[in-house]
Design a protein around this motif. Structure first.
Motif, PDB file in Angstrom:
ATOM      1  N   LEU A 157      31.896  -6.998  -7.845  1.00 23.43           N
ATOM      2  CA  LEU A 157      30.830  -8.109  -8.000  1.00 23.43           C
ATOM      3  C   LEU A 157      31.497  -9.284  -8.472  1.00 23.43           C
ATOM      4  N   ALA A 159      31.578 -12.524 -11.575  1.00 25.20           N
ATOM      5  CA  ALA A 159      31.431 -12.794 -12.085  1.00 25.20           C
ATOM      6  C   ALA A 159      32.423 -13.744 -12.604  1.00 25.20           C
ATOM      7  N   THR A 216      26.763 -14.329  -9.605  1.00 23.30           N
ATOM      8  CA  THR A 216      27.091 -13.670  -9.710  1.00 23.30           C
ATOM      9  C   THR A 216      27.342 -13.047  -8.182  1.00 23.30           C
TER      10      THR A 216
END
Length: 487
Positions: A157, A159, A216
């Motif tokens: 992930l 960010a 994201t």
């Protein structure tokens, strides 16, 4: 004591905000927010909530690091006038660098923090993507991530993907390991009514329109070994598989000793590629040398003596220890002092040798061993004062060799030949020339010129016996002239 009350706004809209957090925001007298670009703040503003954002600081800097530092410093200054409430997207302790700066200040006694509220974006992200984090996942900052730390077998992930530029930077970093068409998913406003998921090929990541501060990027695990060939762990798995009971019979039979000639051969091929300045060949030959390193490490692991981590620990510790000017507080004036420090540190690490020549033997090269011996002896004064003495010794040994060739037995002839070669190595040392490299170049030159002689013979009768030595020597000289012209 400066007091800063930090509140998380959550990852979605106002409906997801806990009632207690809602009341604290509504009752805050001095409310500051990192950015006003958040659905909760938009709805609270419609209800008449008054706050000040730090959005203007983003316009002052070209990257995020100084932005976060200035926001934290500004909050510390504001807190001198009384308690401050500071609201951030998501959870204050998840992917929020400004809060980390404030925590550092708290540890130094510069302020007192109260942190609460706000679910992070992780839970809604997991729900939106239908993934289980127990399988392994990485949360990385898109503005600072490097490909070295990405594990292709885990959920990733990313960010801090705010705009097209940050998406482009993330794309380029990912493409250092992943195929250009690898599927990635852009998740926007996860868990809210505005939630959007769009899966695109990696090369289109920065062309997507749905990129903002609630974005994201999700990179799924790679299940294909062929897609993970740029990962160190994949190569290690390949070597382990080759050495496994179900692997390759030849690889399973190898030992440290049996692999010695292959390591020597691959090293020479790498040196040749470097000499030829062939980048593609250098990359390939480095891989062949690396194969030997990994094979030896796997043999060590299979035998229960050491493994790759021990190899890495040993060399990393040595590099840190012997570079105090990089990893410590030492200062050096130049590369000569670096070498001097290296040798001094090395001497402290090694037990005192019985002889100056201990450790100078090179199994792969008698020429290099001879060079090392003479270099060590010269450092303590056991050498000719100038090269003239070396030349005189060469003439003496040459004469003795000629006499033994005429009258002596084979073992004595061999002994005198060794003495003669030893003096040539000494002359090379006086001139700072590598005798090993000289022989490599001489062999390469002979092969090239003899290849030309073979070509001329094949263009003629095709048989060496049909040519006199003078004719063959003529071909040799022709090859020499063409080499001199660069042809």
């Amino acid at each position: 004591m400066k007091t800063i009350h930090i509140i998380g706004l959550g990852a979605g809209d106002l409906d997801q905000l806990p009632l207690g957090v809602y009341r604290k925001l509504k009752n805050a007298e001095r409310l500051y927010v990192r950015t006003a670009d958040h659905p909760v703040l938009a709805e609270l503003a419609a209800e008449g909530l008054d706050y000040k954002s730090f959005d203007e600081i983003y316009e002052k800097h070209d990257d995020f690091a100084p932005v976060y530092r200035e926001i934290a410093d500004t909050l510390l200054t504001l807190a001198e006038e009384g308690p401050v409430v500071y609201a951030v997207p998501g959870h204050p302790l998840v992917a929020e660098q400004t809060v980390q700066h404030l925590i550092e200040a708290e540890k130094m006694g510069s302020c007192q923090l109260a942190i609460e509220g706000g679910s992070s974006f992780l839970d809604p992200i997991f729900g939106a993507l239908r993934i289980d984090p127990i399988d392994g996942f990485q949360l990385v900052d898109g503005s600072t991530m490097t490909s070295d730390y990405l594990n292709m077998t885990q959920h990733i992930l990313i960010a801090q993907i705010y705009d097209t530029f940050s998406a482009s930077e993330a794309k380029l970093t990912l493409m250092e390991k992943y195929p250009d068409d690898y599927p990635v998913t852009i998740v926007t406003a996860a868990g809210s009514a505005q939630e959007k998921l769009r899966t695109v090929p990696l090369h289109e990541l920065d062309r997507a329109a749905e990129i903002d501060n609630l974005t994201t990027v999700y990179v799924p695990p790679s299940t294909s070994r062929e897609e993970r060939l740029k990962e160190w762990q994949t190569f290690r798995e390949v070597i382990a598989a080759l050495r496994s009971p179900d692997g390759c019979p030849w690889d399973r039979e190898q030992t440290h000793e049996s692999l010695m000639p292959y390591l020597l051969e691959e090293t020479h091929e790498l040196l040749q590629a470097i000499e030829e300045q062939d980048d593609d060949a250098i990359a390939e030959e480095l891989g062949d040398v690396l194969l030997q390193v990994f094979l030896h490490a796997q043999i060590g692991q299979d035998n229960g003596y050491f493994q790759l981590e021990d190899v890495l620990e040993s060399i990393s510790a040595k590099m840190i220890r012997r570079h105090p000017h990089v990893f410590g507080n030492a200062e050096v004036a130049g590369s000569d002092e670096v070498v001097s420090n290296w040798q001094a540190i090395k001497a402290q690490e090694k037990p005192e040798a019985d002889s100056l020549l201990d450790g100078q033997d090179r199994f792969s090269s008698s020429l290099t061993t001879s060079y090392n011996y003479q270099k060590k002896a010269a450092k303590v004064g056991f050498t000719w004062p100038d090269m003239e003495g070396a030349w005189e010794k060469f003439q003496e040994e040459l004469q003795e060799f000629k006499e033994e060739l005429a009258n002596g037995p084979k073992d004595q002839q061999l002994d005198e030949l060794g003495d003669l070669l030893f003096t040539l190595v000494n002359i090379a040392r006086f001139n700072d020339l590598s005798p090993e490299q000289a022989m490599v170049q001489a062999n390469r030159k002979f092969r090239s010129r003899f290849g030309f002689v073979e070509k001329k013979v094949n263009e003629g009768t095709g048989s060496f016996s049909d040519y006199t030595l003078e004719q063959l020597d003529g071909f040799w000289n022709e090859a020499k002239q063409l080499a001199g012209k660069g042809e």
